[in-house]
Scaffold this motif. Structure first.
Motif, mmCIF file in Angstrom:
data_model
loop_
_atom_site.group_PDB
_atom_site.id
_atom_site.type_symbol
_atom_site.label_atom_id
_atom_site.label_comp_id
_atom_site.label_asym_id
_atom_site.label_seq_id
_atom_site.Cartn_x
_atom_site.Cartn_y
_atom_site.Cartn_z
ATOM 1 N N THR A 89 37.540 -5.598 37.595
ATOM 2 C CA THR A 89 36.397 -4.690 37.665
ATOM 3 C C THR A 89 36.148 -4.238 39.100
ATOM 4 O OG1 THR A 89 35.334 -5.673 35.739
ATOM 5 C CG2 THR A 89 33.908 -4.515 37.260
ATOM 6 N N THR B 107 40.837 1.162 30.630
ATOM 7 C CA THR B 107 41.015 0.078 29.661
ATOM 8 C C THR B 107 41.335 0.629 28.277
ATOM 9 O OG1 THR B 107 39.471 -1.290 30.923
ATOM 10 C CG2 THR B 107 39.939 -1.981 28.670
ATOM 11 N N HIS C 98 35.962 0.192 34.433
ATOM 12 C CA HIS C 98 37.163 0.994 34.183
ATOM 13 C C HIS C 98 37.326 1.261 32.684
ATOM 14 C CE1 HIS C 98 38.144 0.137 38.327
ATOM 15 N NE2 HIS C 98 38.267 -1.155 38.094
ATOM 16 N N LYS D 11 45.702 -1.151 35.786
ATOM 17 C CA LYS D 11 46.406 -0.792 34.547
ATOM 18 C C LYS D 11 47.621 -1.691 34.327
ATOM 19 C CE LYS D 11 48.202 3.131 32.003
ATOM 20 N NZ LYS D 11 48.400 4.577 31.999
ATOM 21 N N CYS E 192 36.505 -5.981 32.364
ATOM 22 C CA CYS E 192 37.191 -4.922 33.112
ATOM 23 C C CYS E 192 36.663 -3.539 32.713
ATOM 24 C CB CYS E 192 38.694 -5.007 32.864
ATOM 25 S SG CYS E 192 39.646 -3.781 33.751
ATOM 26 N N ALA E 193 36.364 -3.367 31.446
ATOM 27 C CA ALA E 193 35.899 -2.063 30.951
ATOM 28 C C ALA E 193 34.533 -1.688 31.514
ATOM 29 C CB ALA E 193 35.856 -2.072 29.426
ATOM 30 N N GLY F 78 38.803 -10.803 34.687
ATOM 31 C CA GLY F 78 38.190 -9.522 34.338
ATOM 32 C C GLY F 78 37.293 -9.003 35.436
ATOM 33 N N ILE G 245 46.388 -5.083 33.102
ATOM 34 C CA ILE G 245 45.968 -5.019 31.696
ATOM 35 C C ILE G 245 47.191 -5.036 30.789
ATOM 36 C CG2 ILE G 245 44.902 -3.553 29.933
ATOM 37 C CD1 ILE G 245 42.899 -2.650 32.086
ATOM 38 N N LEU H 93 39.379 -7.807 28.997
ATOM 39 C CA LEU H 93 39.231 -6.379 28.718
ATOM 40 C C LEU H 93 37.770 -5.955 28.710
ATOM 41 C CD1 LEU H 93 41.911 -6.006 25.915
ATOM 42 C CD2 LEU H 93 42.102 -5.311 28.317
#
Length: 109
Positions: free
Chosen positions: A23, A68, A64, A32, A60-61, A19, A35, A57
Motif C-alpha cells: 500500500t 489490484t 492501489h 503489480k 493493498c487495494a 499488504g 501481487i 489484496l
C-alpha cells in the motif's frame, strides 16, 4: 512457527504487513509484480494461505484499487486458459457464453 502460541495470528500479522508495505509502495510495477507473485505461488488448497492472500489484496487495494483489480483480472484470465486440477478445478462450470465460474460465490470469512 512451532514455537509460537498461535502461528495463525503471527501469519495473519505478516500477511497484513505485506499488504501494508505494498500500500505504501509508489513503484506500481513492483506492486503489480508482487501481487502476481502472491497469486501464482499460493497453495489455494490451504485455507491459511488463501486467507493470507485475501488479506494482502484487501490491504493493498486501499491505495492501489485499480492495480489490484487489474492484477486479479489478468490472473483470472490466465487461470481460465489452463487446466486446474484438484478440488477447485472440479467445481468450475462452463457458462453458455464460454466464461468459467464456480457454482457458488466465494465468501470472505
Amino acid at each position: 512457527m512451532a514455537d509460537y502460541a498461535s502461528p495463525s495470528k503471527e501469519m495473519s500479522f505478516l500477511y497484513k504487513a505485506l499488504g501494508t508495505s505494498l500500500t505504501a509502495c509508489q513503484d506500481l510495477v513492483h506492486v503489480k509484480s508482487q501481487i502476481h507473485t502472491f497469486l501464482k505461488t499460493t497453495d489455494y488448497m490451504e485455507a491459511p494461505e488463501r486467507q493470507g492472500v485475501i488479506s494482502i489484496l484487501a490491504v493493498c487495494a486501499e491505495s492501489h484499487m485499480d492495480l489490484t483489480l487489474n492484477a486479479l483480472q489478468e490472473f483470472g484470465a490466465a487461470m481460465s486458459k489452463v487446466k486446474i486440477s484438484g478440488f477447485i478445478g472440479r467445481l468450475k462450470v462452463k457458462e453458455p457464453g464460454g466464461s468459467l465460474k464456480l457454482p457458488f460465490p466465494l465468501k470472505q470469512g
